[in-house]
Design an enzyme around this catalytic site. Sequence first.
Site, PDB file in Angstrom:
ATOM      1  N   ASP A 202       8.083   3.350   9.632  1.00 17.57           N
ATOM      2  CA  ASP A 202       6.814   2.625   9.749  1.00 17.57           C
ATOM      3  C   ASP A 202       6.155   2.799  11.104  1.00 17.57           C
ATOM      4  O   ASP A 202       6.138   1.905  11.954  1.00 17.57           O
ATOM      5  CB  ASP A 202       6.989   1.134   9.406  1.00 17.57           C
ATOM      6  CG  ASP A 202       6.701   0.900   7.925  1.00 17.57           C
ATOM      7  OD1 ASP A 202       6.429   1.883   7.216  1.00 17.57           O
ATOM      8  OD2 ASP A 202       6.737  -0.258   7.487  1.00 17.57           O
TER       9      ASP A 202
ATOM     10  N   LYS B  33       1.927   6.700   0.727  1.00 20.41           N
ATOM     11  CA  LYS B  33       1.434   5.550   1.499  1.00 20.41           C
ATOM     12  C   LYS B  33      -0.091   5.607   1.505  1.00 20.41           C
ATOM     13  O   LYS B  33      -0.667   6.605   1.925  1.00 20.41           O
ATOM     14  CB  LYS B  33       1.993   5.662   2.924  1.00 20.41           C
ATOM     15  CG  LYS B  33       1.794   4.445   3.792  1.00 20.41           C
ATOM     16  CD  LYS B  33       2.642   4.578   5.061  1.00 20.41           C
ATOM     17  CE  LYS B  33       2.372   3.460   6.048  1.00 20.41           C
ATOM     18  NZ  LYS B  33       3.146   3.637   7.290  1.00 20.41           N
TER      19      LYS B  33
ATOM     20  N   ARG C  42      15.219  -1.980   3.694  1.00 23.26           N
ATOM     21  CA  ARG C  42      14.967  -2.572   5.009  1.00 23.26           C
ATOM     22  C   ARG C  42      15.819  -3.824   5.175  1.00 23.26           C
ATOM     23  O   ARG C  42      16.317  -4.366   4.176  1.00 23.26           O
ATOM     24  CB  ARG C  42      13.486  -2.984   5.095  1.00 23.26           C
ATOM     25  CG  ARG C  42      12.530  -1.869   4.738  1.00 23.26           C
ATOM     26  CD  ARG C  42      11.265  -2.432   4.050  1.00 23.26           C
ATOM     27  NE  ARG C  42      10.462  -1.329   3.475  1.00 23.26           N
ATOM     28  CZ  ARG C  42       9.487  -0.707   4.116  1.00 23.26           C
ATOM     29  NH1 ARG C  42       9.147  -1.090   5.305  1.00 23.26           N
ATOM     30  NH2 ARG C  42       8.839   0.291   3.549  1.00 23.26           N
TER      31      ARG C  42
ATOM     32  N   ASP D 228      -6.299  -3.835   0.356  1.00 22.91           N
ATOM     33  CA  ASP D 228      -6.893  -2.866  -0.575  1.00 22.91           C
ATOM     34  C   ASP D 228      -5.909  -1.779  -1.016  1.00 22.91           C
ATOM     35  O   ASP D 228      -6.257  -0.923  -1.828  1.00 22.91           O
ATOM     36  CB  ASP D 228      -8.147  -2.231   0.049  1.00 22.91           C
ATOM     37  CG  ASP D 228      -7.832  -1.476   1.336  1.00 22.91           C
ATOM     38  OD1 ASP D 228      -6.642  -1.404   1.723  1.00 22.91           O
ATOM     39  OD2 ASP D 228      -8.772  -0.951   1.960  1.00 22.91           O
TER      40      ASP D 228
ATOM     41  N   ARG E 267       0.841  -1.211   0.000  1.00 21.54           N
ATOM     42  CA  ARG E 267       0.000   0.000   0.000  1.00 21.54           C
ATOM     43  C   ARG E 267       0.868   1.250   0.000  1.00 21.54           C
ATOM     44  O   ARG E 267       0.503   2.267   0.571  1.00 21.54           O
ATOM     45  CB  ARG E 267      -0.944  -0.002   1.184  1.00 21.54           C
ATOM     46  CG  ARG E 267      -0.234  -0.077   2.489  1.00 21.54           C
ATOM     47  CD  ARG E 267      -1.062   0.516   3.543  1.00 21.54           C
ATOM     48  NE  ARG E 267      -0.405   0.302   4.820  1.00 21.54           N
ATOM     49  CZ  ARG E 267      -0.872   0.766   5.948  1.00 21.54           C
ATOM     50  NH1 ARG E 267      -1.975   1.445   5.956  1.00 21.54           N
ATOM     51  NH2 ARG E 267      -0.230   0.546   7.048  1.00 21.54           N
TER      52      ARG E 267
ATOM     53  N   ARG F  24       5.587  10.326   2.438  1.00 21.23           N
ATOM     54  CA  ARG F  24       6.670  10.073   3.378  1.00 21.23           C
ATOM     55  C   ARG F  24       8.001  10.367   2.708  1.00 21.23           C
ATOM     56  O   ARG F  24       8.211  10.039   1.545  1.00 21.23           O
ATOM     57  CB  ARG F  24       6.592   8.608   3.807  1.00 21.23           C
ATOM     58  CG  ARG F  24       7.691   8.183   4.732  1.00 21.23           C
ATOM     59  CD  ARG F  24       7.265   7.011   5.575  1.00 21.23           C
ATOM     60  NE  ARG F  24       7.333   5.754   4.851  1.00 21.23           N
ATOM     61  CZ  ARG F  24       6.995   4.577   5.403  1.00 21.23           C
ATOM     62  NH1 ARG F  24       6.557   4.534   6.656  1.00 21.23           N
ATOM     63  NH2 ARG F  24       7.078   3.477   4.722  1.00 21.23           N
TER      64      ARG F  24
ATOM     65  N   ASP G  60      10.883  -6.105   8.434  1.00 17.94           N
ATOM     66  CA  ASP G  60      10.501  -5.251   7.298  1.00 17.94           C
ATOM     67  C   ASP G  60      10.284  -3.811   7.742  1.00 17.94           C
ATOM     68  O   ASP G  60      10.117  -2.924   6.900  1.00 17.94           O
ATOM     69  CB  ASP G  60       9.241  -5.796   6.606  1.00 17.94           C
ATOM     70  CG  ASP G  60       8.115  -6.085   7.589  1.00 17.94           C
ATOM     71  OD1 ASP G  60       8.343  -6.851   8.540  1.00 17.94           O
ATOM     72  OD2 ASP G  60       7.024  -5.518   7.417  1.00 17.94           O
ATOM     73  N   ASN G  61      10.276  -3.575   9.048  1.00 16.99           N
ATOM     74  CA  ASN G  61      10.115  -2.211   9.549  1.00 16.99           C
ATOM     75  C   ASN G  61      11.411  -1.679  10.147  1.00 16.99           C
ATOM     76  O   ASN G  61      11.392  -0.794  10.992  1.00 16.99           O
ATOM     77  CB  ASN G  61       9.007  -2.164  10.592  1.00 16.99           C
ATOM     78  CG  ASN G  61       7.646  -2.457   9.981  1.00 16.99           C
ATOM     79  OD1 ASN G  61       7.442  -2.255   8.782  1.00 16.99           O
ATOM     80  ND2 ASN G  61       6.715  -2.932  10.786  1.00 16.99           N
TER      81      ASN G  61
HETATM   82  P1  AMP Z   1       2.953  -2.644   7.906  1.00 18.72           P
HETATM   83  O1  AMP Z   1       2.162  -3.276   9.006  1.00 18.72           O
HETATM   84  O2  AMP Z   1       2.417  -1.303   7.475  1.00 18.72           O
HETATM   85  O3  AMP Z   1       4.411  -2.609   8.162  1.00 18.72           O
HETATM   86  O4  AMP Z   1       2.713  -3.587   6.640  1.00 18.72           O
HETATM   87  C1  AMP Z   1       3.135  -4.914   6.540  1.00 18.72           C
HETATM   88  C2  AMP Z   1       2.899  -5.413   5.131  1.00 18.72           C
HETATM   89  O5  AMP Z   1       1.513  -5.441   4.819  1.00 18.72           O
HETATM   90  C3  AMP Z   1       3.544  -4.554   4.046  1.00 18.72           C
HETATM   91  O6  AMP Z   1       3.959  -5.408   3.006  1.00 18.72           O
HETATM   92  C4  AMP Z   1       2.411  -3.678   3.600  1.00 18.72           C
HETATM   93  O7  AMP Z   1       2.606  -3.182   2.308  1.00 18.72           O
HETATM   94  C5  AMP Z   1       1.234  -4.643   3.675  1.00 18.72           C
HETATM   95  N1  AMP Z   1      -0.042  -3.938   3.872  1.00 18.72           N
HETATM   96  C6  AMP Z   1      -0.455  -3.307   4.990  1.00 18.72           C
HETATM   97  N2  AMP Z   1      -1.679  -2.784   4.818  1.00 18.72           N
HETATM   98  C7  AMP Z   1      -2.061  -3.063   3.568  1.00 18.72           C
HETATM   99  C8  AMP Z   1      -3.234  -2.793   2.782  1.00 18.72           C
HETATM  100  N3  AMP Z   1      -4.261  -2.106   3.282  1.00 18.72           N
HETATM  101  N4  AMP Z   1      -3.252  -3.238   1.519  1.00 18.72           N
HETATM  102  C9  AMP Z   1      -2.230  -3.931   1.013  1.00 18.72           C
HETATM  103  N5  AMP Z   1      -1.114  -4.232   1.691  1.00 18.72           N
HETATM  104  C10 AMP Z   1      -1.026  -3.806   2.942  1.00 18.72           C
HETATM  105 MG    MG Z   2       5.987  -1.982   7.272  1.00 15.56          MG
END
Ligand code: AMP
Ligand code: MG
Length: 494
Positions: free
Chosen positions: A270, A121, A191, A133, A101, A184, A260-261
């Site tokens: 993140d 983002k 990462r 989504d 996203r 951002r 990943d963060n």
């Molecule tokens: P995050 O929790 O933001 O670090 O996201 C972890 C993973 O989930 C990353 O690969 C994000 O791109 C993916 N992700 C989080 N929210 C969404 C979303 N609403 N739609 C698609 N991918 C998402």
């Molecule tokens: Mg992340």
Amino acid sequence: MVTLNDLVADQNPPGWRFDNTYSRLPEAFFAPAKPAAVAAPRVVILNHRLAEELGLDLDGISAEAAAALFAGQDLPSGSRPIAQAYAGHQYGGFTMLGDGRAILLGEHRTPSGQLVDIQLKGSGRTQFSRRGDGRAALGPMLREYIISEAMYALGIPTTRSLAVVTTGEAVFRESRLQGAVLTRVAASHIRVGTFEYLAAKQDDANLRVLADYTINRHYPELAESSNRYLEFLRAVMDRQAALIARWQCVGFIHGVMNTDNMAISGETIDYGPCAFMNVYRPETVFSSIDHGGRYAYGNQPAIGQWNLARFAETLLPLLAPEQDAAIALAMEVLGQYPTVFEQYWLSGMGAKLGLQSAEAGDLELIQSLLSWMQKSAADFTNTFRDLSTEKLPTGDRYQAPEFQAWYAQWQQRLGRESLPQALAYAAMRSVNPAVIPRNHRVEEALSAAEDHNDLSVLHRLLAALAKPYEVGADFAAYREPSPDDGNYQTFCGT
Ligand code: AMP
Ligand code: MG
């Protein structure tokens, strides 16, 4: 010499100068992406001060043009939108991820010559969206804006927030929310998980390309080292230890320290379920999904080392031809983490107590204060700020014999510093914030914005957070801890 980028810059208000080095890397590193068309983009907040630092002239464009720009409807010329591929250990389990996203528009060259990622983002689905989504909601994007800008003002390495716009479309989570896009700005979005992605594919050739690219971008001083990949590991470890020590010193809880963060640049990245601790309690967790407390305040230093071990594993093929030799080299570096972290932590905590020099008993002095704070449920931020006021703080808690004994001991220790006391206290006030983003204040600003379209609460909070080391009378109320913090919960920004 006039370069192509200079020519593009001239024709490209409000000042973009894109030079997209990441999208010139091999195709394995990313997928082309396109921000989704949205119904009715509208600016919620623009960071004019950051824009100025970036050499962008936001005053020169209309609100409609800014909304279209930061919703990804009107792409800046020179940008080349991509979604970056990465993997990650989430709560300990490995997964292939990628920007699901987020869309990287490209890298912008600032007036001082620095290359920074410009990322949207919440701007729609990408090849990595899986079942998501690709969207984001207004609350979490404003939350990232608030906390990242607070971290910046505290002097802690962090990504920054340039804009939040609403899309005019709903996103559906537990309830119907306003869709939003955050812009951002980051040193990069590389990462630990980016390395894990190529390692999982056993793509050693591209792993080396990524390592060389990252060294060149973030650690150019290592390019000529004899074992530059080993030195790279050591340097990343050093920056990560330094960063987490900074977090510990202000009570910042990241909340989701998955690999990943964790940015290789050493910036905080993140902002999801993050929050600042109020009462000093190492087990503090705010994230609603962190049941085991994996990412509790007190665990952050050890998780840093765990994440670095995952990073080191990806580098093994580059460290030495024989795996055993590579492992021995990596272990030697990782083994230094506790000492390196402790040095950063000790000097950070020492500075909070006005100590510029180091003495053998300093660790015990700091720990006995922390243990008293824990027992007496003292507010972490306010205790250190109270100690910075040049006289024995008033307040019932400070009358306790245990505290008074500690205070006398600390005064003796301060007396052995070469700095005159007045200067030592002034130095303390420059590292012990008065204002942090208190959870109830953040919530108050978010709900005014989300539920009542009222941004005044947010702007006042941001003004207080912009000068965290000053106690202006206007901002005194921002120092009060949240009333019922024990029940406070944060949610992932998804
Ligand atoms: P995050 O929790 O933001 O670090 O996201 C972890 C993973 O989930 C990353 O690969 C994000 O791109 C993916 N992700 C989080 N929210 C969404 C979303 N609403 N739609 C698609 N991918 C998402
Ligand atoms: Mg992340």
